[in-house]
Design a protein around this motif. Structure first.
Motif, short mmCIF file in Angstrom:
data_model
loop_
_atom_site.label_atom_id
_atom_site.label_comp_id
_atom_site.label_asym_id
_atom_site.label_seq_id
_atom_site.Cartn_x
_atom_site.Cartn_y
_atom_site.Cartn_z
N ASN A 32 -7.63 -0.96 -8.07
CA ASN A 32 -6.71 -0.87 -6.63
C ASN A 32 -6.73 -2.03 -5.95
O ASN A 32 -7.93 -2.18 -4.96
N ASP A 82 -7.14 3.83 10.76
CA ASP A 82 -5.86 4.41 9.91
C ASP A 82 -5.49 5.75 10.41
O ASP A 82 -4.25 5.95 10.64
N ALA A 104 -5.00 1.23 0.54
CA ALA A 104 -4.74 2.50 0.20
C ALA A 104 -5.79 3.17 -0.42
O ALA A 104 -6.48 2.83 -1.36
N ARG A 105 -6.23 4.35 0.23
CA ARG A 105 -7.14 5.25 -0.31
C ARG A 105 -6.36 6.24 -1.45
O ARG A 105 -5.33 6.69 -0.91
N LEU A 106 -6.75 6.24 -2.57
CA LEU A 106 -6.04 6.53 -3.79
C LEU A 106 -6.53 8.31 -4.08
O LEU A 106 -7.87 8.20 -4.31
N PRO A 162 0.89 -1.19 -0.03
CA PRO A 162 0.12 0.14 0.03
C PRO A 162 0.84 1.36 -0.23
O PRO A 162 0.66 2.41 -0.71
N SER A 163 2.18 1.24 0.51
CA SER A 163 2.84 2.34 0.57
C SER A 163 3.08 3.06 -0.73
O SER A 163 3.39 4.32 -1.05
N THR A 189 -4.77 -2.74 -3.24
CA THR A 189 -4.25 -2.23 -1.94
C THR A 189 -5.22 -1.82 -1.10
O THR A 189 -6.15 -1.14 -1.67
N ARG A 236 -10.65 -4.40 -2.29
CA ARG A 236 -10.25 -4.65 -1.20
C ARG A 236 -10.53 -6.40 -1.02
O ARG A 236 -11.71 -6.71 -0.89
N ALA A 277 1.33 2.72 -3.40
CA ALA A 277 0.42 3.01 -4.29
C ALA A 277 0.08 4.43 -4.83
O ALA A 277 0.01 4.48 -6.04
N GLN A 278 -0.01 5.34 -4.00
CA GLN A 278 -0.21 6.77 -4.29
C GLN A 278 0.89 7.44 -5.17
O GLN A 278 0.49 7.88 -6.32
N ASN A 333 -11.67 0.28 -6.07
CA ASN A 333 -11.09 -0.33 -5.16
C ASN A 333 -11.59 -1.80 -4.91
O ASN A 333 -12.61 -1.79 -5.04
#
Lengths: 226, 226
Positions: free
Chosen positions: A174, B21, A178-180, A154-155, A176, A192, A157-158, A190
């Motif tokens: 996505n 988070d 992570a919220r993009l 996730p780190s 991951t 998940r 991803a952005q 997303n």
DNA sequence: TAGATTGTTAATCGATTAACAATC
DNA sequence: TAGATTGTTAATCGATTAACAATC
């Protein structure tokens, strides 16, 4: 045709999957709204209304032409227009996606995979070559890639999303958590893996289901036989 | 408390994830409904109403205690009650699920994996032993397993579901495209990997997004640097 | 106090369902 | 024809949003 709402789109796809699956088995020339409704737990009126919004016309006393329904939905949703996608992160999940024959059915052609691990680069998964992440931007631009699939930590991803968007990618699938953040006009879907666990945990909070001894016996017998 | 509707449950989980988070980063003691609403695109009234239905009481002029919100939602959804699950089908997707640290967070403990491939049996993935499918029924009954995760070919899904249900399994997390029939009281949560492709295909049907040359240049520069 | 926020009721909005004339 | 199904309008239902008194 006006832009379809998400719920309508989802229902249309369910109809399509139902008809596509059923017509594999026995030749279903026509199908009625109540048949679809019963199978998918949707009100028949709703089915007719949805069909109406995509221009499908039925026949009185007969129903709808199953093939025409499938064809129309494919066209309306866009499953008949193949588009290129790249997969970023050739781990287990990435491999599972590459192996899924399903994605082809929905228009996606995964043309390349990328990974930062030098040991993976150069190998092939399901006929798709793994390239170094270094050449990602160039590749995406040159091949006018429209979709990127993110199966990475996730780190990462952005920053990757930013890069991809600036290279012209129009949609990000996505995987991951992570919220993009992306500019307007770019779709982030997303996916998940853990999405179902809320419902499952809530269900299992309830009292334990009683199991009959007869079932137990039958189960052991069945397992022995196999 | 009355049984929560699916939409409410989903929103509660989104609130929970957001707060869990955020509180990792900076110490957020309290949080207001409008803060959550703005971040998650939910009406503040809706947030307050949802909180009310799970018994959360806020403070005038201050908002809600972030920790209390997290704790309450965890309890209400059931994330704080661990339950045992088995994974059936130790392929790529199965491996990806076993590797996901996320599942633990939501109460699931995967205690065993099963596969019909003799070469896989006996090996370990992420600390979980792969057992032969032959012993599945006995294992599930003896360990009172409540959840089964299906990452197998679709054709094997229904017979396995029947077996699992007769062994007392109460929920099935189905990653296959097969539609499963189970008795009332057993939850089937379908998790199609391809679920997002409808929305993506529909989005990509539209006209190609214009990409500025400046973005291209910046992207190449960024890629070179990395 | 003044002002920001909750808790809750009322109003609105949209989606689903029911009903039924038209059709073959 | 009789009967089953569509296409569409009206009615219902439920979810979301607005409003605002109560609170600290």
């Amino acid at each position: 045709m006006a832009r379809l709402k998400r719920v309508v789109l989802d229902r249309l796809i369910r109809y399509y999957r139902f008809l596509a699956d059923v017509s594999d088995g026995r030749r279903a020339d026509t199908v009625t709204s109540s048949r679809i409704g019963a199978a998918l737990e949707v009100d028949p009126s709703q089915v007719r209304k949805d069909f109406g919004t995509v221009g499908l016309i039925g026949m009185s006393r007969v129903g709808y032409d199953a093939c025409e329904v499938c064809r129309t939905i494919r066209t309306v949703v866009g499953f008949d227009r193949p588009y290129g996608g790249v997969l970023i992160g050739a781990g287990k999940l990435g491999g599972a996606i590459l192996a899924s024959a399903e994605v082809d059915r929905y228009g996606l052609r995964i043309v390349a995979a990328f990974d930062s691990d030098p040991f993976k680069v150069g190998r092939h998964i399901e006929g798709v070559t793994i390239l170094p992440i270094r050449v990602l931007a160039t590749y995406v631009m040159e091949h006018q890639i429209r979709l990127a699939i993110l199966t990475i930590p996730p780190s990462a991803a952005q920053p990757l999303a930013d890069l991809l968007v600036s290279c012209g990618v129009e949609a990000i699938w996505n995987f991951t958590p992570a919220r993009l953040e992306v500019p307007r006009g770019v779709l982030v879907r997303n996916q998940r893996l853990t999405a179902g666990l809320g419902e499952i945990a809530y269900h299992l909070k309830g009292p334990r289901r009683a199991v009959r001894h007869r079932d137990y016996a039958a189960a052991i017998e069945g397992a022995d036989a196999s």
